[in-house]
Design an enzyme around this catalytic site. Sequence first.
Site, PDB file in Angstrom:
ATOM      1  N   ASN A  76       0.836  -1.193   0.000  1.00 15.17           N
ATOM      2  CA  ASN A  76       0.000   0.000   0.000  1.00 15.17           C
ATOM      3  C   ASN A  76       0.876   1.251   0.000  1.00 15.17           C
ATOM      4  OD1 ASN A  76      -1.845   2.141   0.801  1.00 15.17           O
ATOM      5  ND2 ASN A  76      -3.243   0.530   1.465  1.00 15.17           N
ATOM      6  N   ASN A 152     -13.440  -3.903   0.919  1.00 17.03           N
ATOM      7  CA  ASN A 152     -14.468  -2.872   0.964  1.00 17.03           C
ATOM      8  C   ASN A 152     -14.952  -2.677  -0.463  1.00 17.03           C
ATOM      9  OD1 ASN A 152     -14.125  -2.372   3.733  1.00 17.03           O
ATOM     10  ND2 ASN A 152     -12.448  -0.951   3.334  1.00 17.03           N
ATOM     11  N   HIS A 163     -12.037  -0.530  -9.326  1.00 16.94           N
ATOM     12  CA  HIS A 163     -11.306  -1.734  -9.738  1.00 16.94           C
ATOM     13  C   HIS A 163     -11.453  -2.829  -8.677  1.00 16.94           C
ATOM     14  CE1 HIS A 163      -8.285  -3.417 -12.520  1.00 16.94           C
ATOM     15  NE2 HIS A 163      -7.906  -4.119 -11.467  1.00 16.94           N
ATOM     16  N   HIS A 165     -10.666  -5.221  -6.010  1.00 17.14           N
ATOM     17  CA  HIS A 165      -9.463  -5.416  -5.197  1.00 17.14           C
ATOM     18  C   HIS A 165      -9.833  -5.568  -3.726  1.00 17.14           C
ATOM     19  CE1 HIS A 165     -10.231  -1.122  -4.513  1.00 17.14           C
ATOM     20  NE2 HIS A 165      -9.416  -1.189  -3.462  1.00 17.14           N
ATOM     21  N   GLU A 181     -13.334 -12.325  19.746  1.00 18.12           N
ATOM     22  CA  GLU A 181     -13.643 -13.647  19.205  1.00 18.12           C
ATOM     23  C   GLU A 181     -12.757 -14.724  19.821  1.00 18.12           C
ATOM     24  OE1 GLU A 181     -13.924 -14.034  15.015  1.00 18.12           O
ATOM     25  OE2 GLU A 181     -15.531 -12.564  14.808  1.00 18.12           O
ATOM     26  N   HIS A 281     -11.726 -14.209   9.449  1.00 18.87           N
ATOM     27  CA  HIS A 281     -11.176 -14.351  10.791  1.00 18.87           C
ATOM     28  C   HIS A 281     -10.754 -15.800  10.988  1.00 18.87           C
ATOM     29  CE1 HIS A 281     -13.374 -10.646  12.710  1.00 18.87           C
ATOM     30  NE2 HIS A 281     -12.379 -10.312  11.916  1.00 18.87           N
TER      31      HIS A 281
END
Length: 349
Positions: A76, A152, A163, A165, A181, A281
């Site tokens: 990123n 997202n 796009h 991803h 959890e 998860h």
Amino acid sequence: MAFDPKDHQHERFNPLTGQWVLVSPHRLKRPWTGQVEKPEEEKIPSHDPKNPLCPGSSRPNGKVNPNYDGVFVFDNDFPALLPEVPSPDESDDVLERSRGTKGTCRVMCFHPRSDTTLPLMSNEEVRRVIDEWTVQCVDLGKSFQWVQVFENKGKVMGCSNPHPHCQVWAMSNLPNEAIAEDRCQREYLEKNGIPMLLKYAKSEDEKRIRVLVENEDWICVVPYWALWPYELLLMPRRRHILRLPDLTDAERNSMADIMRRLLTKYDNLFEVSFPYSMGFHGAPYGVPDDQCKHWQLHAHYYPPLLRSATVKKFMVGFEMLAEAQRDLTAEQAAEKLRNLPDEHYKLRK
């Protein structure tokens, strides 16, 4: 008067997080005068040289993407986590606690075309996405305790780039959701002698009330404790699986199949490219398997749309200050989705 879950308010307990959700089905009877029309579908080009995720495009940092023809992963350009940073000093003040954390963030393009999405890709193409998820988990799991694969989708979820991803973030500490959890699944196993989601998958498989789609290896349900209107939980149907890299070849193939099917149902609900946030998860990395037996791999799908393609649920007011609330019951949501066509609406035209 006898209680009817379709008519009377009640709370449902989420055993994965230890939190309650207020269900208010009687609110569905109130008149709705808001926007319900379907918006005009955005025309997305298959390739846009100005799109920084497209093959051959330049990114904001000056780097140029290769002319990839499958899955493409890169670091990123504006990461929230960095691998090497100084840690804060320890403090005795319990009201101002902090801790150091390290990590990394990667972006993963699913396909070279911008005008496609997972439900419109072939099973073979989705399988390549799953394979790369496992590669990333193995690689990042060597250095970091938590590896979060998430997608997202849609502008309403903050994704401004059309796009196809996802992102893969890794961090040295367990984040809040994983902590909850981990605790809840551990306590359930200690008390009941079986992993929580292994038991839950069996229960949903037998009741057949909230099941959306299934195959030999996977079952997808609107969970009993769902918070978002059309929230989904994807789980292994029978086998105890700790992490994504533990999937067999057959399980990866069947995961590709069921992901395309559930996402087709989503898109068909309002005949739009359905927005959501989803993520996997599983057991933390760097922890021996015998200390993670309470974990079961699963994926959460959290979509915001409620009544139409333009009406979304907001987590505000009471929900921010007191407790999450929903109107539509999980059973009603499952029935609506289940009754939708299996063929994607774009392929029927």
